[in-house]
Structure formats: structure tokens, C-alpha cells
Motif scaffolding. Structure first.
Motif, PDB file in Angstrom:
ATOM      1  N   SER A  57      58.575  55.453  68.254  1.00  0.00           N
ATOM      2  CA  SER A  57      58.044  56.526  67.657  1.00  0.00           C
ATOM      3  C   SER A  57      56.574  56.612  67.419  1.00  0.00           C
ATOM      4  O   SER A  57      55.778  55.543  67.684  1.00  0.00           O
ATOM      5  N   GLY A  58      55.676  57.568  67.300  1.00  0.00           N
ATOM      6  CA  GLY A  58      54.302  57.643  67.218  1.00  0.00           C
ATOM      7  C   GLY A  58      53.937  56.728  66.195  1.00  0.00           C
ATOM      8  O   GLY A  58      52.820  55.796  66.204  1.00  0.00           O
ATOM      9  N   GLY A  59      54.531  56.525  65.065  1.00  0.00           N
ATOM     10  CA  GLY A  59      54.083  55.646  63.814  1.00  0.00           C
ATOM     11  C   GLY A  59      54.335  54.266  64.288  1.00  0.00           C
ATOM     12  O   GLY A  59      53.448  53.384  64.117  1.00  0.00           O
ATOM     13  N   MET A  60      55.512  54.159  65.141  1.00  0.00           N
ATOM     14  CA  MET A  60      55.661  52.470  65.709  1.00  0.00           C
ATOM     15  C   MET A  60      54.777  52.107  66.580  1.00  0.00           C
ATOM     16  O   MET A  60      54.110  50.849  66.699  1.00  0.00           O
ATOM     17  N   GLN A  61      54.349  53.078  67.470  1.00  0.00           N
ATOM     18  CA  GLN A  61      53.157  52.937  68.427  1.00  0.00           C
ATOM     19  C   GLN A  61      52.016  52.430  68.017  1.00  0.00           C
ATOM     20  O   GLN A  61      51.203  51.551  68.330  1.00  0.00           O
TER      21      GLN A  61
ATOM     22  N   LEU B  93      48.408  52.198  74.579  1.00  0.00           N
ATOM     23  CA  LEU B  93      49.334  51.226  74.838  1.00  0.00           C
ATOM     24  C   LEU B  93      49.518  51.142  76.332  1.00  0.00           C
ATOM     25  O   LEU B  93      49.569  52.414  77.027  1.00  0.00           O
ATOM     26  N   PHE B  94      49.809  50.266  76.971  1.00  0.00           N
ATOM     27  CA  PHE B  94      50.262  50.185  78.280  1.00  0.00           C
ATOM     28  C   PHE B  94      51.914  50.398  78.681  1.00  0.00           C
ATOM     29  O   PHE B  94      52.680  49.883  77.990  1.00  0.00           O
ATOM     30  N   PRO B  95      52.198  51.811  79.175  1.00  0.00           N
ATOM     31  CA  PRO B  95      53.455  51.982  79.009  1.00  0.00           C
ATOM     32  C   PRO B  95      54.610  51.021  79.825  1.00  0.00           C
ATOM     33  O   PRO B  95      55.719  51.129  79.772  1.00  0.00           O
ATOM     34  N   GLN B  96      54.065  50.237  80.636  1.00  0.00           N
ATOM     35  CA  GLN B  96      54.868  49.410  81.271  1.00  0.00           C
ATOM     36  C   GLN B  96      54.995  47.923  80.657  1.00  0.00           C
ATOM     37  O   GLN B  96      55.785  46.987  81.150  1.00  0.00           O
ATOM     38  N   ARG B  97      54.547  47.712  79.568  1.00  0.00           N
ATOM     39  CA  ARG B  97      54.399  46.636  78.825  1.00  0.00           C
ATOM     40  C   ARG B  97      55.380  46.757  77.482  1.00  0.00           C
ATOM     41  O   ARG B  97      55.265  47.819  76.856  1.00  0.00           O
ATOM     42  N   THR B  98      55.751  45.749  77.023  1.00  0.00           N
ATOM     43  CA  THR B  98      56.525  45.866  75.902  1.00  0.00           C
ATOM     44  C   THR B  98      55.722  45.654  74.745  1.00  0.00           C
ATOM     45  O   THR B  98      54.603  45.522  75.025  1.00  0.00           O
ATOM     46  N   ALA B  99      56.205  45.936  73.345  1.00  0.00           N
ATOM     47  CA  ALA B  99      55.674  45.771  72.295  1.00  0.00           C
ATOM     48  C   ALA B  99      54.797  44.410  72.028  1.00  0.00           C
ATOM     49  O   ALA B  99      53.648  44.439  71.676  1.00  0.00           O
ATOM     50  N   LEU B 100      55.676  43.491  72.329  1.00  0.00           N
ATOM     51  CA  LEU B 100      54.954  42.088  72.312  1.00  0.00           C
ATOM     52  C   LEU B 100      53.927  42.044  73.092  1.00  0.00           C
ATOM     53  O   LEU B 100      52.838  41.297  72.902  1.00  0.00           O
ATOM     54  N   GLU B 101      53.996  42.532  74.779  1.00  0.00           N
ATOM     55  CA  GLU B 101      53.036  42.310  75.467  1.00  0.00           C
ATOM     56  C   GLU B 101      51.772  43.120  75.067  1.00  0.00           C
ATOM     57  O   GLU B 101      50.689  42.633  75.409  1.00  0.00           O
TER      58      GLU B 101
ATOM     59  N   ARG C 210      54.385  41.222  60.692  1.00  0.00           N
ATOM     60  CA  ARG C 210      53.531  41.709  59.764  1.00  0.00           C
ATOM     61  C   ARG C 210      53.315  43.239  59.532  1.00  0.00           C
ATOM     62  O   ARG C 210      53.486  43.713  58.273  1.00  0.00           O
ATOM     63  N   VAL C 211      53.579  43.821  60.638  1.00  0.00           N
ATOM     64  CA  VAL C 211      53.614  45.426  60.735  1.00  0.00           C
ATOM     65  C   VAL C 211      54.998  45.970  60.568  1.00  0.00           C
ATOM     66  O   VAL C 211      55.218  47.106  60.821  1.00  0.00           O
ATOM     67  N   GLY C 212      55.896  45.057  60.435  1.00  0.00           N
ATOM     68  CA  GLY C 212      57.382  45.751  60.479  1.00  0.00           C
ATOM     69  C   GLY C 212      58.031  45.890  61.772  1.00  0.00           C
ATOM     70  O   GLY C 212      59.121  46.618  61.701  1.00  0.00           O
ATOM     71  N   LEU C 213      57.609  45.207  62.664  1.00  0.00           N
ATOM     72  CA  LEU C 213      57.896  45.738  64.051  1.00  0.00           C
ATOM     73  C   LEU C 213      58.831  44.215  64.721  1.00  0.00           C
ATOM     74  O   LEU C 213      58.936  44.051  65.785  1.00  0.00           O
ATOM     75  N   GLY C 214      59.262  43.348  63.907  1.00  0.00           N
ATOM     76  CA  GLY C 214      59.610  42.042  64.469  1.00  0.00           C
ATOM     77  C   GLY C 214      60.863  42.119  65.120  1.00  0.00           C
ATOM     78  O   GLY C 214      61.288  41.207  65.795  1.00  0.00           O
ATOM     79  N   LYS C 215      61.767  43.209  64.839  1.00  0.00           N
ATOM     80  CA  LYS C 215      63.137  43.469  65.708  1.00  0.00           C
ATOM     81  C   LYS C 215      62.636  44.575  66.917  1.00  0.00           C
ATOM     82  O   LYS C 215      63.593  44.930  67.459  1.00  0.00           O
TER      83      LYS C 215
ATOM     84  N   LEU D  72      51.533  35.052  72.828  1.00  0.00           N
ATOM     85  CA  LEU D  72      52.757  35.676  72.490  1.00  0.00           C
ATOM     86  C   LEU D  72      53.213  35.334  70.977  1.00  0.00           C
ATOM     87  O   LEU D  72      53.949  36.363  70.233  1.00  0.00           O
ATOM     88  N   GLU D  73      53.192  34.019  70.567  1.00  0.00           N
ATOM     89  CA  GLU D  73      53.321  33.553  69.243  1.00  0.00           C
ATOM     90  C   GLU D  73      52.519  34.209  68.162  1.00  0.00           C
ATOM     91  O   GLU D  73      53.025  34.750  67.417  1.00  0.00           O
ATOM     92  N   LYS D  74      51.096  34.415  68.503  1.00  0.00           N
ATOM     93  CA  LYS D  74      50.317  35.318  67.598  1.00  0.00           C
ATOM     94  C   LYS D  74      50.633  36.859  67.676  1.00  0.00           C
ATOM     95  O   LYS D  74      50.605  37.313  66.535  1.00  0.00           O
ATOM     96  N   ALA D  75      51.041  37.244  68.787  1.00  0.00           N
ATOM     97  CA  ALA D  75      51.249  38.723  68.894  1.00  0.00           C
ATOM     98  C   ALA D  75      52.624  39.094  68.059  1.00  0.00           C
ATOM     99  O   ALA D  75      52.858  40.071  67.402  1.00  0.00           O
ATOM    100  N   ARG D  76      53.769  37.895  68.031  1.00  0.00           N
ATOM    101  CA  ARG D  76      55.055  38.104  67.598  1.00  0.00           C
ATOM    102  C   ARG D  76      54.712  37.780  66.038  1.00  0.00           C
ATOM    103  O   ARG D  76      55.458  38.854  65.369  1.00  0.00           O
ATOM    104  N   GLU D  77      53.996  37.078  65.572  1.00  0.00           N
ATOM    105  CA  GLU D  77      53.632  37.035  64.035  1.00  0.00           C
ATOM    106  C   GLU D  77      52.871  38.385  63.438  1.00  0.00           C
ATOM    107  O   GLU D  77      53.191  38.865  62.439  1.00  0.00           O
ATOM    108  N   ALA D  78      52.010  39.024  64.363  1.00  0.00           N
ATOM    109  CA  ALA D  78      51.321  40.202  63.956  1.00  0.00           C
ATOM    110  C   ALA D  78      52.461  41.278  64.067  1.00  0.00           C
ATOM    111  O   ALA D  78      52.275  42.387  62.864  1.00  0.00           O
ATOM    112  N   LEU D  79      53.162  41.394  64.967  1.00  0.00           N
ATOM    113  CA  LEU D  79      54.113  42.623  64.966  1.00  0.00           C
ATOM    114  C   LEU D  79      55.086  42.471  63.715  1.00  0.00           C
ATOM    115  O   LEU D  79      55.613  43.459  63.281  1.00  0.00           O
TER     116      LEU D  79
END
Length: 383
Positions: free
Chosen positions: A169-173, A120-128, A154-159, A145-152
């Protein structure tokens, strides 16, 4: 998986490292094992004469110990490594015959890869981060960004869309890495030891997540692992590799119950058989069976008392229920029964608590057999 269309074909595939690697394809060299080949020629054969067919919609696990060639094989599937000999075809198109632009299009439109390292790029948010693959593919910002939001989501990271990697955490990454692949919505997902860096509890959660995602939207997943329990849990089929060769390819049950050789048997000796073997393979013929039409005749005559519980079927062997000793019928719709794909472990409680051997039925509702506590126990001891 019978009846499914092969999406990936691997035909007599070789990957050899060293000077003039094509030497390893000579008949004389092919007869050598990996150690002999390296000692006599200086060549290292990472993948040796592998032929596989991977079906559309299955989770196909390639497993083996470190150095078995599994990761090299995966990288030849998407063209990151070119074969020394043989061919990989995706959707009928040989990888080596694709021009650079065609290969890039294949990776962008049909494949996504999830690595062991989160990358992951350290300077980018989860969405980016989740949107990065779409950014490379040239998808407009708002849409990606819309598709990335939907994907996040789906894996339980919508918040957690706006959190940076160091805040996860490592699992979240790893979920972000999976979301980045899912955002591309590829028909093929390549996963290289994707969960091996996670602690056991998080790893189990990620396996559950993958199975849930697959149930929602089936895709072809090629999953590399060195963990036997993970392979058995995830794989529709498993290819077991050693020193670049495939020792055996089949369902977890086939590799466990019908190992091709002693090496496969040894590899699978510690697998929990009860979590792999399904009840349809150990069910026995019912001691008592009555046709529905004969039962009606008995009811007319007022004689339905029997010595032991009896399975009821119709003329097509469709399971209809169980006739108890007191003459009462437990209909198939309400009585306990096991579907064929139930594992022995999942069946234990039901079998132990049932007042009679439990019927085992197929997806077509036909009676396969019955399974009693004694039969269940013997199946675990005598596998």
C-alpha cells in the motif's frame, strides 16, 4: 530547545533564481517584496535572508504554503542547491566550503532524505529497496541487508521483506522509504513533505511512527510540511515561512499564544489550542498550601480538619500530597497530579473527575500550581 547543541546553522541565507541573481542582495532590492523584485528585475527570490539554528536531537518543522521556499531551504541544507548568499553549516562545517568528495561523505554519513514520492525501484523487493542507500555507500551486501532488515522491522514491515512495491500500500511504500533512510543511521534526517501523499489515517499512523522512532533513538529531523496540524503535532519548534522569509520561529505554543504579527496569528487561528497549550502555563496558585513540617505539628496537636483540600509541600516546594477535609492525606505517590507538559486536552478527563483542583508538578517534583475545571475552561476561552 534550550540547552541543546546547534547542529545546523543557517545564516542570512538567500536563494535567488534568474540572471545575475546576486543583484537581489543589493540594499535597494532587499527592501522590495517578492512581487516587486520579480516585476522590476525578473528575479525570483525563493529564500530571503533566513537565519535559523537547529538543535541536535529536535524535530524542527519548516512550514508554509506552496511557494514559501521551504523545500528550497531543505535542499540547501544538504547542498543539493547552492545559496546565492549566506551560508549553511552542519556540525560547524560550511556546506559551500566542502569539496565534492567531502559533501558526498557528509550526505552518506550524516544525512538521509525522505521525499514525498516514494521513489522505490519497482523491480526490487522491500528489503533491497531499504538497502539501496547502503549499497551506494559501498557497504558489503550481507551487512547492508542486515541493517535494512532491522530498519524494516523498526517501521513494522518485518514480515514484508520480499514483497515488491506494487504489492504494498501507499503507507507501506512510504515506510520502506523511511526504512531506507533509517538504515543509514544518520544523525540528521531530512523529510520533504514525506507524508503529504498519504490518506489522513495512514498519515496519522506515520506521524505516530516517527514520534515513536524519535523517542527510541533521537536524531535531528528537519521536517517540511504545509499542514498545520502535522507541524504542531510533530515539531519541537516550527519555522513559519511566507514568500521566502521566516515570519516566526518558536515552539508551537509560542506561535499560537505569542504570534509575532497578524500573519502568524491568522495562520494559527484554527489550531486546536487545547492540544498545544500545556497545564503549567495556565495553573494558578493553590488557594490553600501547607508545609510538611506545619502539618506534623497539627497532627501532634490532633487537629488536621480543614475547610477545603490543601496541597502539602516540603521546605523546597516539593509536592508531597493533598490534605483532605476529613484530615486524611493522599500521598503524592498515589494521588492524581499532572506533569507540567500535559496538554489541556489530555488533562480534561483527570481534571473533570478530580474531587479537588489537581496539582501541577514539574520534572523536579516541585509544585507549580493547581488547575480546576473552571480554570481549564477559562484557559480555552481566553487564550
Amino acid at each position: 530547545m534550550s540547552g541543546m547543541t546547534p547542529l545546523i546553522r543557517i545564516d542570512k541565507l538567500w536563494k535567488v533564481f534568474g540572471e545575475h541573481p546576486e543583484r537581489a542582495l543589493d540594499d535597494h532590492c532587499q527592501s522590495m517584496d517578492a512581487e516587486q523584485l520579480n516585476a522590476r528585475t525578473g528575479l525570483k527570490a525563493a529564500v530571503r535572508d533566513v537565519t535559523l539554528s537547529i538543535s541536535s536531537g529536535e524535530i524542527f518543522v519548516v512550514m508554509g504554503l506552496s511557494g514559501s521556499g521551504k523545500s528550497t531551504l531543505l535542499r540547501m541544507i544538504n547542498g543539493l542547491i547552492l545559496p546565492t548568499g549566506g551560508e549553511v553549516s552542519v556540525d560547524g562545517k560550511p556546506i559551500t566550503q566542502l569539496a565534492t568528495g567531502e559533501l558526498q561523505k557528509l550526505r552518506s554519513n550524516k544525512m538521509a532524505m525522505v521525499f514525498q514520492s516514494f521513489a522505490l525501484f519497482p523491480q526490487r523487493t522491500a528489503l533491497e529497496n531499504a538497502a539501496f542507500g547502503l549499497e551506494v555507500a559501498g557497504v558489503p551486501r550481507q551487512k547492508r541487508l542486515e541493517k535494512a532488515r532491522e530498519a524494516l522491522e523498526r517501521v513494522g514491515l518485518g514480515k514484508d521483506l520480499d514483497r515488491l512495491p506494487q504489492q504494498l500500500s501507499g503507507g507501506m511504500q512510504q515506510r520502506v522509504g523511511l526504512a531506507r533512510a533509517l538504515a543509514l543511521d544518520p544523525p540528521i534526517l531530512l523529510m520533504d513533505e514525506a507524508f503529504s501523499a498519504l490518506d489522513p489515517l495512514i498519515r496519522r499512523e506515520m506521524q505516530e511512527q516517527l514520534l515513536e522512532l524519535q523517542a527510541e533513538s533521537p536524531r535531528t529531523i528537519v521536517f517540511i510540511s504545509h499542514d498545520l496540524d502535522e507541524a504542531v503535532r510533530l515539531g519541537d519548534r516550527i519555522a513559519l515561512m511566507k514568500e521566502g522569509k521566516v515570519l516566526q520561529c518558536g515552539t508551537p505554543r509560542e506561535l499560537l499564544c505569542k504570534p509575532a504579527n497578524e500573519q502568524v496569528r491568522h495562520f494559527f487561528q484554527d489550531v486546536d489550542a487545547a492540544s498545544v497549550i500545556t497545564v503549567d502555563t495556565v495553573a494558578e496558585s493553590p488557594a490553600r498550601l501547607i508545609n510538611q513540617s506545619d502539618l506534623r505539628q497539627l497532627q501532634i496537636e490532633g487537629d488536621t480538619a480543614i475547610e477545603a483540600p490543601t496541597c502539602i509541600v516540603d521546605d523546597r516546594n516539593i509536592f508531597k500530597g493533598v490534605l483532605q477535609k476529613n484530615g486524611k492525606i493522599i500521598p503524592a505517590e498515589t494521588g492524581p497530579a499532572l506533569i507540567a507538559e500535559t496538554t489541556i486536552r489530555d488533562a480534561m478527563k483527570s481534571v473533570a473527575n478530580a474531587p479537588y483542583p489537581l496539582p501541577v508538578i514539574g520534572s523536579d517534583q516541585r509544585l507549580i500550581g493547581v488547575i480546576s475545571p473552571r480554570r481549564l475552561l477559562r484557559s480555552m476561552i481566553l487564550r
